[in-house]
Design a protein around this motif. Structure first.
Motif, PDB file in Angstrom:
ATOM      1  N   THR A  96       0.844  -1.201   0.000  1.00  0.00           N
ATOM      2  CA  THR A  96       0.000   0.000   0.000  1.00  0.00           C
ATOM      3  C   THR A  96       0.877   1.247   0.000  1.00  0.00           C
ATOM      4  N   ALA A  97       1.905   1.270   0.828  1.00  0.00           N
ATOM      5  CA  ALA A  97       2.813   2.420   0.864  1.00  0.00           C
ATOM      6  C   ALA A  97       3.496   2.622  -0.484  1.00  0.00           C
ATOM      7  N   TYR A  98       3.938   1.534  -1.096  1.00  0.00           N
ATOM      8  CA  TYR A  98       4.565   1.624  -2.414  1.00  0.00           C
ATOM      9  C   TYR A  98       3.601   2.247  -3.423  1.00  0.00           C
ATOM     10  N   CYS A  99       2.367   1.779  -3.418  1.00  0.00           N
ATOM     11  CA  CYS A  99       1.376   2.340  -4.345  1.00  0.00           C
ATOM     12  C   CYS A  99       1.118   3.813  -4.052  1.00  0.00           C
ATOM     13  N   ARG A 100       1.077   4.179  -2.791  1.00  0.00           N
ATOM     14  CA  ARG A 100       0.875   5.597  -2.439  1.00  0.00           C
ATOM     15  C   ARG A 100       2.009   6.463  -3.002  1.00  0.00           C
ATOM     16  N   PHE A 101       3.239   6.023  -2.830  1.00  0.00           N
ATOM     17  CA  PHE A 101       4.375   6.816  -3.303  1.00  0.00           C
ATOM     18  C   PHE A 101       4.453   6.851  -4.822  1.00  0.00           C
ATOM     19  N   THR A 102       4.252   5.717  -5.468  1.00  0.00           N
ATOM     20  CA  THR A 102       4.382   5.693  -6.926  1.00  0.00           C
ATOM     21  C   THR A 102       3.201   6.352  -7.626  1.00  0.00           C
ATOM     22  N   ARG A 103       2.041   6.395  -6.980  1.00  0.00           N
ATOM     23  CA  ARG A 103       0.865   7.046  -7.580  1.00  0.00           C
ATOM     24  C   ARG A 103       0.677   8.473  -7.075  1.00  0.00           C
ATOM     25  N   GLY A 104       1.471   8.861  -6.085  1.00  0.00           N
ATOM     26  CA  GLY A 104       1.356  10.210  -5.529  1.00  0.00           C
ATOM     27  C   GLY A 104      -0.004  10.460  -4.910  1.00  0.00           C
ATOM     28  N   ALA A 105      -0.478   9.501  -4.134  1.00  0.00           N
ATOM     29  CA  ALA A 105      -1.797   9.601  -3.513  1.00  0.00           C
ATOM     30  C   ALA A 105      -1.673   9.271  -2.026  1.00  0.00           C
ATOM     31  N   PHE A 106      -1.720  10.304  -1.213  1.00  0.00           N
ATOM     32  CA  PHE A 106      -1.517  10.142   0.221  1.00  0.00           C
ATOM     33  C   PHE A 106      -2.812  10.388   0.976  1.00  0.00           C
ATOM     34  N   ALA A 107      -2.925   9.835   2.167  1.00  0.00           N
ATOM     35  CA  ALA A 107      -4.170   9.881   2.922  1.00  0.00           C
ATOM     36  C   ALA A 107      -4.289  11.104   3.829  1.00  0.00           C
ATOM     37  N   ASN A 108      -3.180  11.649   4.298  1.00  0.00           N
ATOM     38  CA  ASN A 108      -3.221  12.697   5.320  1.00  0.00           C
ATOM     39  C   ASN A 108      -2.314  13.860   4.959  1.00  0.00           C
ATOM     40  N   ASP A 109      -2.670  15.030   5.449  1.00  0.00           N
ATOM     41  CA  ASP A 109      -1.861  16.232   5.203  1.00  0.00           C
ATOM     42  C   ASP A 109      -0.433  16.075   5.714  1.00  0.00           C
ATOM     43  N   GLU A 110      -0.286  15.449   6.884  1.00  0.00           N
ATOM     44  CA  GLU A 110       1.056  15.323   7.461  1.00  0.00           C
ATOM     45  C   GLU A 110       1.959  14.403   6.641  1.00  0.00           C
ATOM     46  N   ASP A 111       1.361  13.568   5.800  1.00  0.00           N
ATOM     47  CA  ASP A 111       2.150  12.681   4.945  1.00  0.00           C
ATOM     48  C   ASP A 111       2.918  13.447   3.879  1.00  0.00           C
ATOM     49  N   VAL A 112       2.460  14.642   3.555  1.00  0.00           N
ATOM     50  CA  VAL A 112       3.084  15.459   2.508  1.00  0.00           C
ATOM     51  C   VAL A 112       3.492  16.829   3.049  1.00  0.00           C
ATOM     52  N   ALA A 113       3.717  16.907   4.357  1.00  0.00           N
ATOM     53  CA  ALA A 113       4.002  18.187   5.005  1.00  0.00           C
ATOM     54  C   ALA A 113       5.259  18.857   4.470  1.00  0.00           C
TER      55      ALA A 113
END
Length: 151
Positions: A31-48
């Motif tokens: 899931t983390a790999y897919c989040r990073f490779t697709r640029g789709a994060f769940a929370n604001d702090e993940d991309v702070a």
């Protein structure tokens, strides 16, 4: 080694339970790999650490990430009951060949279920894998209840 670990059925259960639990645990890094490779994060702090204008674009859902998350959730709904019922089943002293059939079929179904879910194989492949795995768990539950139920 404890005496229980010398029992063939219990060792078989421990092996296959560990296999499906590890498979389930590996869904989180996927899931983390897919989040990073697709640029789709769940929370604001993940991309702070990203610039403000980029953050708004990154906190979103993506179909691939959601597919992996649903697969992981399905594992949680099916592997945990298998492990609990399977433990009780192993403790009832079933025939080794019957126990191995239960454990191997369930593990195979869960692995195939994940493959068919992640790679979006056509139905009914995923549904059949889920159903057979569920029937295995129900079969073990029936066996446990038929051996221990006192009316």
């Amino acid at each position: 080694m404890p005496k229980l670990m010398e029992e063939e059925v219990f060792m078989a259960f421990a092996t296959y339970a560990t296999v499906v639990l590890l498979k389930m645990l590996l869904m989180a890094p996927l899931t983390a790999y897919c989040r990073f490779t697709r640029g789709a994060f769940a929370n604001d702090e993940d991309v702070a650490l990203k610039p403000a204008e980029e953050r708004k674009k990154l906190v979103r859902t993506h179909p691939d990430v959601e597919r992996v998350r649903r697969c992981h959730l399905n594992d949680l709904e099916n592997v945990v009951p298998f492990v609990l019922v399977g433990l009780l089943y192993a403790l009832t002293g079933p025939q080794l060949s019957t126990a191995l059939l239960h454990f191997r079929v369930f593990a195979g179904c869960r692995i195939f279920h994940s493959i068919s879910y992640i790679f979006a194989l056509p139905q009914p492949s995923r549904a059949l894998a889920w159903l057979v795995g569920l029937l295995v768990t129900l079969s073990m539950a029936y066996s446990v209840l038929s051996k221990v139920l006192v009316l």
